[in-house]
Design a protein around this motif. Structure first.
Motif, PDB file in Angstrom:
ATOM      1  N   GLU A  56     -54.580 -53.830  23.496  1.00  9.86           N
ATOM      2  CA  GLU A  56     -53.430 -52.808  23.566  1.00  9.86           C
ATOM      3  C   GLU A  56     -53.407 -51.556  24.226  1.00  9.86           C
ATOM      4  OE1 GLU A  56     -52.490 -51.672  19.481  1.00  9.86           O
ATOM      5  OE2 GLU A  56     -52.539 -53.724  18.870  1.00  9.86           O
ATOM      6  N   MET A  57     -54.567 -51.067  24.733  1.00  9.74           N
ATOM      7  CA  MET A  57     -54.840 -50.029  25.770  1.00  9.74           C
ATOM      8  C   MET A  57     -54.238 -50.585  26.894  1.00  9.74           C
ATOM      9  SD  MET A  57     -58.178 -47.711  26.468  1.00  9.74           S
ATOM     10  CE  MET A  57     -58.363 -47.193  24.838  1.00  9.74           C
ATOM     11  N   MET A  58     -54.643 -51.727  27.509  1.00 10.78           N
ATOM     12  CA  MET A  58     -54.296 -52.233  28.760  1.00 10.78           C
ATOM     13  C   MET A  58     -52.811 -52.458  28.631  1.00 10.78           C
ATOM     14  SD  MET A  58     -55.587 -55.489  30.869  1.00 10.78           S
ATOM     15  CE  MET A  58     -57.106 -54.980  31.215  1.00 10.78           C
ATOM     16  N   HIS A  65     -47.247 -47.856  33.914  1.00  5.94           N
ATOM     17  CA  HIS A  65     -47.060 -48.250  35.319  1.00  5.94           C
ATOM     18  C   HIS A  65     -45.597 -48.654  35.590  1.00  5.94           C
ATOM     19  CE1 HIS A  65     -51.195 -47.733  36.360  1.00  5.94           C
ATOM     20  NE2 HIS A  65     -51.566 -49.104  36.153  1.00  5.94           N
ATOM     21  N   TRP A  66     -45.111 -49.342  34.551  1.00  9.72           N
ATOM     22  CA  TRP A  66     -43.470 -49.659  34.817  1.00  9.72           C
ATOM     23  C   TRP A  66     -42.509 -48.553  34.688  1.00  9.72           C
ATOM     24  CZ3 TRP A  66     -42.615 -54.542  31.282  1.00  9.72           C
ATOM     25  CH2 TRP A  66     -43.369 -55.683  31.686  1.00  9.72           C
ATOM     26  N   LYS A  67     -42.926 -47.487  33.803  1.00 13.95           N
ATOM     27  CA  LYS A  67     -42.199 -46.522  33.614  1.00 13.95           C
ATOM     28  C   LYS A  67     -42.256 -45.573  34.880  1.00 13.95           C
ATOM     29  CE  LYS A  67     -40.409 -45.458  30.228  1.00 13.95           C
ATOM     30  NZ  LYS A  67     -38.980 -45.928  29.963  1.00 13.95           N
ATOM     31  N   LYS A  68     -43.530 -45.448  35.404  1.00 17.71           N
ATOM     32  CA  LYS A  68     -43.602 -44.710  36.667  1.00 17.71           C
ATOM     33  C   LYS A  68     -42.793 -45.322  37.914  1.00 17.71           C
ATOM     34  CE  LYS A  68     -47.444 -43.342  39.631  1.00 17.71           C
ATOM     35  NZ  LYS A  68     -48.882 -43.626  40.121  1.00 17.71           N
ATOM     36  N   ILE A  69     -42.857 -46.692  38.150  1.00 20.49           N
ATOM     37  CA  ILE A  69     -42.181 -47.409  38.904  1.00 20.49           C
ATOM     38  C   ILE A  69     -40.516 -47.266  38.603  1.00 20.49           C
ATOM     39  CG2 ILE A  69     -41.578 -49.432  39.982  1.00 20.49           C
ATOM     40  CD1 ILE A  69     -44.527 -50.599  39.309  1.00 20.49           C
ATOM     41  N   ASP A  84     -42.302 -59.204  22.533  1.00 24.63           N
ATOM     42  CA  ASP A  84     -41.787 -60.585  22.299  1.00 24.63           C
ATOM     43  C   ASP A  84     -42.856 -61.541  22.727  1.00 24.63           C
ATOM     44  OD1 ASP A  84     -39.469 -59.452  21.740  1.00 24.63           O
ATOM     45  OD2 ASP A  84     -38.326 -60.195  23.305  1.00 24.63           O
ATOM     46  N   ASN A  85     -43.963 -61.255  23.169  1.00 28.49           N
ATOM     47  CA  ASN A  85     -45.171 -62.134  23.862  1.00 28.49           C
ATOM     48  C   ASN A  85     -46.202 -61.769  23.208  1.00 28.49           C
ATOM     49  OD1 ASN A  85     -43.416 -63.636  26.076  1.00 28.49           O
ATOM     50  ND2 ASN A  85     -43.003 -61.516  26.334  1.00 28.49           N
ATOM     51  N   THR A  86     -47.308 -62.663  23.720  1.00 31.12           N
ATOM     52  CA  THR A  86     -48.779 -62.308  23.415  1.00 31.12           C
ATOM     53  C   THR A  86     -49.373 -62.145  24.829  1.00 31.12           C
ATOM     54  OG1 THR A  86     -49.007 -63.442  21.554  1.00 31.12           O
ATOM     55  CG2 THR A  86     -50.986 -62.952  22.739  1.00 31.12           C
ATOM     56  N   PRO A  87     -48.910 -60.911  25.647  1.00 33.86           N
ATOM     57  CA  PRO A  87     -49.524 -60.707  26.948  1.00 33.86           C
ATOM     58  C   PRO A  87     -50.952 -61.226  27.235  1.00 33.86           C
ATOM     59  CG  PRO A  87     -48.381 -58.792  26.156  1.00 33.86           C
ATOM     60  CD  PRO A  87     -48.673 -59.504  24.880  1.00 33.86           C
ATOM     61  N   ARG A  88     -51.375 -61.431  28.153  1.00 34.96           N
ATOM     62  CA  ARG A  88     -52.733 -62.035  28.754  1.00 34.96           C
ATOM     63  C   ARG A  88     -52.556 -61.384  30.199  1.00 34.96           C
ATOM     64  NH1 ARG A  88     -50.789 -66.729  28.059  1.00 34.96           N
ATOM     65  NH2 ARG A  88     -51.603 -68.042  30.019  1.00 34.96           N
TER      66      ARG A  88
END
Length: 205
Positions: A56-58, A65-69, A84-88
């Protein structure tokens, strides 16, 4: 004997958020210098294969980072991806999809499809099923694509490409390098001003 064009290497990863943010500027650069250089896309391979869910921290770190961009460049991101996903933390599947699409002369189409699906439609390109669906959407030969996606030779080709990217200094994405008459020059990435980069490339070649 034909004169060989200088090469412009674009080192990237299809799931690199800065590459997504850079896309409008990169498209302008590409259009401006396409007659002067041979543009070669090189996969950098951001994150190896894993079946482990992303901590979760990652997740929070990457979303920040997305917000910064978004704030810096105005790029759009769909934050529903995280719910919506289980991110890897795995970009190699998407990289292999690029190699497989390249075999059908569709590297650009596949890159566009992956980025749009990931960043605007909250789909997970770490999943082979998503990559196959995208290949279908862009009209690829699906039996061929599925075979190539899972083939050992495709993975080996990716690892070779990643080694090449590192050998020219491409360890961050996006990176740009001009090679002319055996000499290599790194072109600094200006995320906002295509003209600065276009002038730099022209001065080097």
């Amino acid at each position: 004997m034909p004169v060989l064009k200088p090469k412009l290497y674009y080192v990237y990863d299809p799931m690199c958020s800065w590459c997504w943010g850079y896309k409008p500027v990169w498209n302008q650069i590409k259009q401006a210098v396409t007659d002067d250089v041979e543009i070669i896309y090189v996969l950098g391979g951001l994150a190896p294969d894993t079946d482990e869910p992303m901590p979760e921290m990652m997740q929070a770190q990457i979303a920040s980072h997305w917000k910064k961009i978004e704030n810096f460049l105005g790029s759009k991101f769909n934050y529903e991806f995280w719910t919506d996903n289980t991110p890897r933390r795995a970009t190699y599947p998407a990289c292999r999809a690029i190699v497989a699409a390249r075999a059908q002369d569709a590297e650009q189409a596949m890159l566009d499809a992956i980025q749009v699906a990931y960043y605007t439609q909250a789909k997970n390109p770490s999943d082979n099923s998503v990559l196959v669906a995208l290949a279908k959407n862009i009209g690829l030969d699906i039996p061929q694509f599925e075979t190539d996606l899972l083939a050992l030779k495709t993975h080996q080709a990716l690892l070779t490409e990643i080694r090449f990217a590192r050998s020219i200094g491409g360890s961050s994405f996006p990176s740009l390098f001009v090679v002319r008459e055996g000499k290599q020059v790194e072109i600094p990435v200006d995320y906002k001003d295509a003209e600065v980069t276009i002038e730099l490339i022209r001065s080097v070649i």
